[in-house]
Design a protein around this motif. Structure first.
Motif, PDB file in Angstrom:
ATOM      1  N   LEU A  16       0.834  -1.207   0.000  1.00 43.39           N
ATOM      2  CA  LEU A  16       0.000   0.000   0.000  1.00 43.39           C
ATOM      3  C   LEU A  16       0.867   1.254   0.000  1.00 43.39           C
ATOM      4  CD1 LEU A  16      -2.628   1.636   0.427  1.00 43.39           C
ATOM      5  CD2 LEU A  16      -2.402   1.149   2.865  1.00 43.39           C
ATOM      6  N   ALA A  17       1.861   1.291   0.896  1.00 42.72           N
ATOM      7  CA  ALA A  17       2.706   2.476   1.012  1.00 42.72           C
ATOM      8  C   ALA A  17       3.513   2.717  -0.266  1.00 42.72           C
ATOM      9  CB  ALA A  17       3.636   2.321   2.220  1.00 42.72           C
ATOM     10  N   TRP A  25       0.303   6.819  -6.677  1.00 46.46           N
ATOM     11  CA  TRP A  25      -1.147   6.678  -6.540  1.00 46.46           C
ATOM     12  C   TRP A  25      -1.653   7.732  -5.561  1.00 46.46           C
ATOM     13  CZ3 TRP A  25      -3.582   1.156  -6.507  1.00 46.46           C
ATOM     14  CH2 TRP A  25      -3.088   0.431  -7.585  1.00 46.46           C
ATOM     15  N   SER A  26      -2.907   8.144  -5.754  1.00 47.32           N
ATOM     16  CA  SER A  26      -3.526   9.022  -4.759  1.00 47.32           C
ATOM     17  C   SER A  26      -3.928   8.207  -3.540  1.00 47.32           C
ATOM     18  CB  SER A  26      -4.766   9.704  -5.357  1.00 47.32           C
ATOM     19  OG  SER A  26      -5.779   8.734  -5.620  1.00 47.32           O
ATOM     20  N   ILE A  27      -4.037   8.879  -2.422  1.00 48.11           N
ATOM     21  CA  ILE A  27      -4.393   8.167  -1.184  1.00 48.11           C
ATOM     22  C   ILE A  27      -5.775   7.554  -1.308  1.00 48.11           C
ATOM     23  CG2 ILE A  27      -4.894   8.503   1.254  1.00 48.11           C
ATOM     24  CD1 ILE A  27      -2.688  10.558   1.379  1.00 48.11           C
ATOM     25  N   ALA A  30      -5.602   4.382  -3.546  1.00 47.14           N
ATOM     26  CA  ALA A  30      -4.953   3.264  -2.853  1.00 47.14           C
ATOM     27  C   ALA A  30      -5.859   2.701  -1.757  1.00 47.14           C
ATOM     28  CB  ALA A  30      -3.624   3.719  -2.260  1.00 47.14           C
ATOM     29  N   ALA A  31      -6.591   3.589  -1.043  1.00 50.10           N
ATOM     30  CA  ALA A  31      -7.498   3.128   0.009  1.00 50.10           C
ATOM     31  C   ALA A  31      -8.603   2.257  -0.568  1.00 50.10           C
ATOM     32  CB  ALA A  31      -8.076   4.329   0.750  1.00 50.10           C
ATOM     33  N   GLU A  32      -9.146   2.643  -1.721  1.00 46.94           N
ATOM     34  CA  GLU A  32     -10.196   1.835  -2.351  1.00 46.94           C
ATOM     35  C   GLU A  32      -9.637   0.504  -2.836  1.00 46.94           C
ATOM     36  OE1 GLU A  32     -11.759   4.236  -5.442  1.00 46.94           O
ATOM     37  OE2 GLU A  32     -12.918   5.554  -4.096  1.00 46.94           O
ATOM     38  N   ARG A  33      -8.396   0.511  -3.380  1.00 48.80           N
ATOM     39  CA  ARG A  33      -7.799  -0.717  -3.898  1.00 48.80           C
ATOM     40  C   ARG A  33      -7.540  -1.715  -2.792  1.00 48.80           C
ATOM     41  NH1 ARG A  33      -5.904  -4.802  -4.399  1.00 48.80           N
ATOM     42  NH2 ARG A  33      -4.428  -5.629  -5.940  1.00 48.80           N
ATOM     43  N   ALA A  45       1.479   5.341   4.556  1.00 43.72           N
ATOM     44  CA  ALA A  45       2.335   6.057   3.609  1.00 43.72           C
ATOM     45  C   ALA A  45       3.295   6.989   4.349  1.00 43.72           C
ATOM     46  CB  ALA A  45       1.467   6.841   2.626  1.00 43.72           C
ATOM     47  N   ARG A  46       2.784   7.678   5.392  1.00 43.26           N
ATOM     48  CA  ARG A  46       3.641   8.577   6.165  1.00 43.26           C
ATOM     49  C   ARG A  46       4.743   7.806   6.889  1.00 43.26           C
ATOM     50  NH1 ARG A  46       0.076  10.142   9.167  1.00 43.26           N
ATOM     51  NH2 ARG A  46       0.615   9.031  11.083  1.00 43.26           N
TER      52      ARG A  46
END
Length: 330
Positions: A16-17, A25-27, A30-33, A45-46
């Motif tokens: 994911l990160a 990718w946008s956050i 990526a959250a939906e994926r 990601a942070r």
């Protein structure tokens, strides 16, 4: 460690990160994926940007500070009472006006040993030991038990009925006033330090002749199980300080050791066995006569040696540690 239905493991967090940080990718995408919330995706990601792969591991949920934690001065008082007075959590809590659960957590936090692991006289942790092989050390001791009158004693029937049965017992000796003397039975026990295998006889006294004869029979009993007694440990009773006892040990090739005066803890294994003997045999059920109780000793000893699980042996019976029994490998 994540639960079985967690959407992200450490590997999934890393994927994911990397999608966000390295692939652009946008956050939200990526959250939906990965089927997680927007904030969860941003958090991993942070952490990946700050710590790299190491940031994907789970962190402790312990708070950085605990404002409601017991103050250090009170914790020291709790530990002091445990060491100096050897009190349990409930009694310490009553003295200090605290909850017993709070006192228990403090004792665990500071690694204070349980009361059962402390020497009563000094408060120091008990030093436990165990010999490496059967026969290397055998503990010997004597326990005295009062005989039961015919019909039952006062422990079961009460004082009045017990006194009547005592007076009616025909086998009892009488003193000058005509009162019966039921006498005592002397339990002589030899217990192997390594296996906890026990041999016990009920004898009429604890004189040097009786003790020496018991040692001969105990040596024969252990020899029948291919156990050679190398040394024995006793207290400082007169029968064990006699010349006859010393000569018997010398003839059998046994080294005799005695405990320090007023330190029965040194011979604690056989002392603890006698407590088990009293709880599970001597006072386990209402016997109607001394003969009935004595008849139940040998079956109980067989059960103890061959079937009863011992906590010091990880739930196995004592005979499980005697690995050289005759015919065992035939």
């Amino acid at each position: 460690m994540p639960h079985r239905n967690a959407p992200l493991t450490e590997t999934g967090r890393l994927r994911l990160a990397r999608c966000i940080v390295e692939d652009g990718w946008s956050i939200r995408r990526a959250a939906e994926r990965f089927q997680v919330s927007h904030t969860t995706a941003a958090r991993w990601a942070r952490r990946y940007q700050e710590l790299g792969v190491a940031g994907m591991a789970d962190r402790s949920s312990r708070p950085r500070c605990s404002p409601a934690r017991t103050v250090q001065r009170t914790e020291r008082r709790i530990c002091k009472l445990r060491v100096t007075h050897r009190l349990g959590p409930a009694r310490i809590a009553a003295r200090l006006g605290l909850s017993p659960s709070t006192v228990h957590r403090v004792l665990v936090r500071y690694g204070m040993p349980p009361l059962t692991h402390l020497d009563r006289a000094s408060g120091s942790p008990v030093r436990r030991y165990e010999r490496d092989r059967p026969g290397e050390l055998v503990h010997i001791d004597v326990k005295k038990l009062g005989n039961i009158p015919d019909g039952g004693g006062h422990r079961v029937l009460g004082r009045a009925a017990g006194r009547r049965n005592r007076q009616a017992t025909t086998t009892a000796q009488r003193n000058a006033h005509g009162n019966p003397r039921l006498g005592h039975g002397f339990l002589h026990t030899a217990l192997d330090d390594h296996s906890r295998l026990a041999y016990t006889e009920i004898l009429t006294d604890e004189t040097k002749e009786t003790a020496a004869a018991f040692l001969l029979r105990a040596q024969t009993w252990f020899a029948a199980r291919n156990i050679v007694i190398e040394r024995v440990l006793t207290d400082n009773g007169s029968c064990y300080r006699s010349r006859l006892w010393a000569e018997t040990c010398t003839c059998l090739g046994i080294t005799h050791k005695r405990t320090r005066p007023y330190r029965p803890q040194t011979n604690g294994k056989v002392e603890r066995f006698h407590r088990t003997l009293a709880d599970e045999w001597a006072y386990a059920r209402p016997y109607t006569s001394e003969a009935e109780r004595r008849a139940a000793l040998d079956p109980w000893l067989h059960m103890y040696n061959h079937h009863r699980g011992h906590t010091a042996l990880k739930g196995q019976p004592p005979i499980s540690r005697v690995t050289n029994l005759p015919g065992q490998y035939i």
